[in-house]
Design an enzyme around this catalytic site. Structure first.
Site, PDB file in Angstrom:
ATOM      1  NE  ARG A 105      -3.081  -1.769   3.609  1.00  0.00           N
ATOM      2  CZ  ARG A 105      -2.880  -1.360   2.362  1.00  0.00           C
ATOM      3  NH1 ARG A 105      -2.722  -0.093   2.095  1.00  0.00           N
ATOM      4  NH2 ARG A 105      -2.831  -2.227   1.364  1.00  0.00           N
ATOM      5  CG  HIS A 117      -7.090   1.190   1.155  1.00  0.00           C
ATOM      6  ND1 HIS A 117      -6.580   2.222   1.913  1.00  0.00           N
ATOM      7  CD2 HIS A 117      -8.194   1.691   0.529  1.00  0.00           C
ATOM      8  CE1 HIS A 117      -7.345   3.304   1.752  1.00  0.00           C
ATOM      9  NE2 HIS A 117      -8.329   3.003   0.927  1.00  0.00           N
ATOM     10  CE1 TYR A 175      -1.430  -3.467  -1.742  1.00  0.00           C
ATOM     11  CE2 TYR A 175      -3.408  -3.574  -3.105  1.00  0.00           C
ATOM     12  CZ  TYR A 175      -2.812  -3.362  -1.884  1.00  0.00           C
ATOM     13  OH  TYR A 175      -3.586  -3.059  -0.792  1.00  0.00           O
TER      14      TYR A 175
END
Lengths: 326, 370
Positions: free
Chosen positions: B263, B267, B276
């Site tokens: 990805r 998100h 992260y």
């Protein structure tokens, strides 16, 4: 007329639905060769074949989730959750999909499916086998919630549930499975959304449903000796709730006690009591009372009699309805 | 039927790859017996990828402009979504998640309808029955048993329908993934479980989801074949999902396909991926871009020239302009319809509440008119 148990009535309703509609399928845990732990599906696999009534893996969320897909694609699944508390793994499927599919697809996808759940106590069952879980379902918009108290209702309401375009939570009071009544099957009783006046009376209304209906009936008979003529209303369907019949009864009697086996806090009994207070305030002679289970985890078999509403508790509640003013 | 032995169900040692990140044919060993799809199929996939990428970029822009409430981007995962959808027939079903808007556009659903829920409306926007496509599912893995049920019902009628369930790596930790895999295996339901392993469930890395050698390995425990595929190689996704669908269609039962992808965006627009994961990690995946790969391959094979590329790009641009134009602006009309689809027929209590809301809205309108 012949003597019929609630269990036989449900079994006959399933058999008749399987016979009449090839899209009906019955499945769950142990419902095949065994006929279910309560024998409700007894003989169905033999009569209609393994494609129509069959065992599945032991997975309640899977059972309900697979039923959702089947209902999306032309079948009418009727699934059995083995016991009330064993249905909880399926709760996400029920709350997030079963209840909402029609709404989240703007009516394009409907789910004609029935989730049968043997529920409530009074059979000496050990923990996790006796929950009154109706409030979880009644609180969830999109679910129709049905609970019969007689053999004829068990048959008729289950046939209506299977024929319904919407998903139905069909709550079967375990302790009434073996209660007998004179009945003729197939029976056709009042449709969803209609409560039934089981006993006419003038002085006060007892509102009950499912396993508590016989308790209310016994209390009403015992009350005669006390000089009270009690009316008993059986809700039959918790959703849709028949306000009209309840309010008409309370408008007539002026007093109401709601009897339910579930723990009382945040319960269907509380909802009914609140609605009576809202809609009948000006005709009430006394505050609405509730006689419910205690707000504790379902007690062990040897102690369940402390938990369950009984005739004495109902009559004690009736006695507090300010008769001195009458 | 003799059940395949456990080792026969194991995935190949490496994910299937047919075209390498530079656009060249991958080594034969990586193909695991799969063939590169024909030129017409690859060209259609390339066109869908261009269109899907442009749609995804447009939706990302729309959320920044406040015209969408939220958008979970599929940037970087377009080959996985496009390949999986194009491997199906129109008569097959698919069950997408919230990240699979590119899959829905590839399926042929109007992009305006696809973005209905994400715009902040209360329903999925398209007719799932007409498109044989479930509503985009948010609670992870809960759509997987639905796929099994649809597949079961289709087979019970003697249809050769296949159902593809989209899942993410995080969803493989959910109970419904397990229950759906197990049901599909026991009933030999014609389902393809298509996991887009994009390495993160919001912020949580794959190592915190599983200790399995790969997600495809999970299939073995159900008696189902598992196979990994390079999810940024649209040719490999087409071939692997196509084979799994064919296997299901001909009575071979379910397959678990793990598409390895990444990805590229956060998100959603509300997420900050820099908390992260590192820039270096993202950059390494940028070099494996799925669109660059198929474009390079088709150019190298002489199947794509500048004129055709310009035509495809212009069409994608026109589609994006059309989306900008037609996506409703302004508030979502509210009121009565909130009560219309809770039940086939509203309960008396819902009718009362609808009446009260109508009265409130009428009073508000009167107030506004003053």
């Amino acid at each position: 007329m012949s003597s019929v148990t609630v269990a036989q009535a449900i079994n006959t309703a399933l058999a008749d639905a399987l016979a009449e509609d090839p899209s009906v399928v019955v499945f769950g845990e142990d419902v095949g060769a065994l006929g279910g732990v309560f024998r409700i599906t007894d003989g169905l696999t033999g009569a209609y074949g393994e494609d129509r009534c069959f065992d599945t893996p032991l997975a309640e969320s899977g059972i309900v989730g697979v039923a959702v897909g089947m209902a999306m694609n032309g079948l009418r699944p009727v699934v059995e959750m083995q016991f009330d508390a064993f249905a909880y793994p399926a709760f996400e499927q029920i709350a997030s999909h079963v209840a909402k599919m029609r709404n989240r697809t703007r009516g394009a996808v409907t789910l004609p499916m029935v989730i049968r759940i043997p529920y409530a106590g009074g059979i000496g069952g050990v923990e996790h086998h006796c929950d009154s879980s109706e409030s979880y379902y009644a609180h969830t918009p999109g679910l129709t919630v049905v609970t019969p108290a007689t053999a004829e209702d068990a048959y008729s309401l289950l046939r209506e549930a299977i024929a319904s375009p919407d998903p139905v939570i069909f709550l079967e009071p375990k302790r009434l499975y073996w209660s007998r009544a004179e009945a003729t099957l197939p029976a056709k009783t009042e449709p969803f959304g209609r409560a039934a006046v089981r006993r006419a009376g003038r002085d006060a209304t007892l509102v009950a449903y499912g396993p508590s209906v016989p308790v209310a009936m016994q209390a009403a008979e015992a009350a005669v000796a006390e000089g009270w003529d009690l009316e008993v209303v059986d809700l039959r369907t918790l959703v849709p709730l028949d306000d009209a019949t309840v309010m008409a009864s309370v408008a007539k009697t002026g007093r109401a006690v709601v009897v339910a086996e579930a723990q009382g806090f945040a319960s269907v009994a509380s909802e009914v009591a609140a609605r009576i207070a809202e809609q009948c305030f000006h005709v009430l002679e006394a505050p609405v009372r509730r006689v419910t289970g205690l707000d504790i985890p379902y007690p062990p078999p040897k102690l369940e009699h402390h938990h369950l509403p009984n005739v004495d508790r109902v009559l004690d509640a009736v006695a507090t309805l300010q008769w001195e003013d009458a | 039927m003799v059940a395949p032995s456990g080792s026969a169900l194991l995935p190949p040692p490496e994910p299937v790859q047919l075209i390498d990140p530079q656009g060249a044919r991958a080594p034969e060993a990586r193909a695991a017996g799969h063939a590169v799809p024909d030129a017409a199929t690859l060209l259609a996939a390339h066109r869908a990828l261009v269109r899907g990428r442009r749609f995804d970029r447009q939706a990302t822009a729309l959320v920044k402009q406040g015209r969408l409430a939220v958008y979970p981007s599929a940037h970087g995962q377009e080959a996985a979504e496009v390949g999986a959808v194009l491997a199906l027939r129109a008569t097959d079903w698919l069950f997408p998640t919230y990240r699979d808007s590119v899959a829905l556009v590839t399926r042929g659903i109007d992009p305006v309808e696809v973005l209905t829920l994400l715009r902040g409306d209360w329903h999925c926007g398209y007719d799932p029955i007409a498109h044989r496509t479930g509503p985009q599912c948010t609670p992870l893995a809960t759509q997987a048993p639905h796929a099994v049920g649809v597949a079961y019902a289709a087979r019970a009628r003697g249809e050769d329908t296949v159902v593809l369930a989209f899942l993410g790596d995080g969803a493989t930790s959910e109970g419904d993934f397990h229950e759906a895999m197990n049901f599909a295996a026991v009933f030999q339901a014609p389902v393809v479980f298509f996991v887009q392993n994009n390495r993160y469930a919001i912020s949580v890395p794959l190592a915190r989801q599983t200790a399995a050698p790969s997600l495809a390995h999970k299939a073995v425990g159900y008696g189902v074949p598992g196979i990994g595929v390079d999810g940024n190689d649209v040719a490999a996704v087409l071939a692997v999902v196509g084979a799994a669908a064919e296997r299901a269609r001909t009575g071979g039962g379910p397959t678990l396909v793990e598409a390895h992808t990444y990805r590229m965006d956060a998100h959603t627009n509300a997420d900050d991926a820099s908390r992260y994961r590192s820039d270096e990690e993202v950059a390494a995946w940028r070099d494996r871009d799925p669109l660059d790969r198929i474009t390079a391959h088709l150019r190298g094979a002489g199947l794509l020239d500048a004129a055709l590329e310009a035509e495809i790009a212009a069409q994608a641009e026109a589609d994006a302009a059309d989306l900008r134009e037609r996506l409703p602006a302004g508030p979502v009309p509210g009121g009565d319809e909130l009560f219309a689809h809770v039940y086939a027929s509203p309960t008396p209590q819902l009718r009362d509440q609808a009446e009260r809301l109508r009265a409130e809205q009428a009073a508000d309108e009167l107030e506004d008119a003053r």
